[in-house]
Design an enzyme around this catalytic site. Structure first.
Site, PDB file in Angstrom:
ATOM      1  CB  SER A 197      -7.808   4.644   5.850  1.00 29.16           C
ATOM      2  OG  SER A 197      -9.140   4.364   6.239  1.00 29.16           O
TER       3      SER A 197
ATOM      4  CE1 TYR B 282      -7.995   8.859   9.077  1.00 26.45           C
ATOM      5  CE2 TYR B 282      -9.670   7.495   8.021  1.00 26.45           C
ATOM      6  CZ  TYR B 282      -8.447   7.622   8.663  1.00 26.45           C
ATOM      7  OH  TYR B 282      -7.677   6.501   8.884  1.00 26.45           O
TER       8      TYR B 282
END
Length: 291
Positions: A152, A165
């Site tokens: 990501s 995250y």
């Protein structure tokens, strides 16, 4: 493709995809099968995996076949058993796609729930660690293989909120480059692929994407992973690619230009997580001192 060390890794014939029951994982699994690979589908929900397998079955006779294996990616015994079952069904695993992931609440770290925070780290970091630990030895025994981590922008850029995250995707990037450096001479190729902002159940749950109308087509991720499986992008092992900006064609063009100009393969520094220089006299970044 022959790498700089002379090691040639054959194109993948089989794959294991985690989080294959929905979203990006399902699309990647179906795309790999459409490209002719036999695919092991791994997730916790057997019913949804059966739906993915049925979709693969409708692709036609030229497609690969799908087998279903269930496991919680954070459970070492379940992962080992699932990988053993996949190998028994497919004969080997040439490509591992670590896709299963979670996101935490979009709040500052000091407001985060400790249990949720750690659970995200377990899924996003322990999961890929356990899968790679179970799959890579078999790859190396056969002369090589490939691991793709679905990463990501949170792994390469500073972020706010959702600190688990952010931390997990950064750690995942480091795991991938660590495996690259440790295993490249043995035939291991690793890739950190960021899919952009794809419309999935996870992104739909995130406040930062509320009202979003522009999404990254999941087909771009599928195209990239299929190209990696074929071996044509092995020169980018250890690198971070983001499908909103990169495509197999643009990466191949960069390789061709490097070959014409006699330059090093692009991206070997610019697509890795590292400290940048303050100026010409700054010794960072550089190799770690010998100890």
């Amino acid at each position: 493709m022959t790498a700089g060390d002379g090691t040639t890794v054959a194109p993948a014939r089989t794959a294991l995809v985690t989080g294959a029951s929905r979203g990006i994982g399902r699309a990647v699994a179906v795309g790999l099968a459409a490209a002719g690979l036999d695919v092991a589908l791994l997730a916790r929900d057997a019913g949804r995996l059966d739906e993915t397998a049925a979709e693969v079955g409708r692709l036609g006779p030229q497609a690969g076949r799908a087998v279903v294996v269930t496991a919680d990616v954070t459970d070492v015994q379940a992962v080992d058993a699932a990988v053993a079952s996949a190998v028994a069904e497919l004969g080997c695993i040439d490509l591992l796609v670590n896709n299963a992931g979670r996101v935490d609440a979009e709040v500052p770290l000091w407001e985060a729930d400790p249990d949720q925070w750690w659970s995200v780290l377990e899924t996003n970091v322990r999961g890929p660690f356990l899968l790679s630990r179970a799959v890579v030895p078999g790859m190396l025994a056969r002369g090589g293989g490939r691991v793709v981590d679905l990463n990501s922008g949170a792994g390469s850029h500073d972020s706010t909120g959702a600190s688990a995250y952010n931390a997990s995707k950064t750690a995942l990037l480091r795991l991938g480059t660590n495996m690259h450096r440790s295993g490249h001479a043995l035939g291991l190729r690793t890739f950190e692929v960021a899919p952009g902002v794809v419309q999935t159940d996870m992104t739909a749950s995130m406040a930062m994407h509320a009202g979003r109308t522009e999404w990254t087509p999941v087909e771009r991720t599928v195209e990239m992973v299929v190209a990696i499986a074929g071996g044509g992008l092995d020169a980018f092992s250890g690198s971070f690619v983001r499908v909103t900006h990169d495509s197999p064609e643009s990466l191949r063009a960069a390789l061709d230009e490097a070959a014409r100009s006699g330059q090093d393969v692009p991206g070997q520094d610019g697509r890795r997580l590292r400290v940048t220089r303050w100026g010409e006299g700054d010794p960072m970044p550089g190799e770690l001192p010998r100890r």
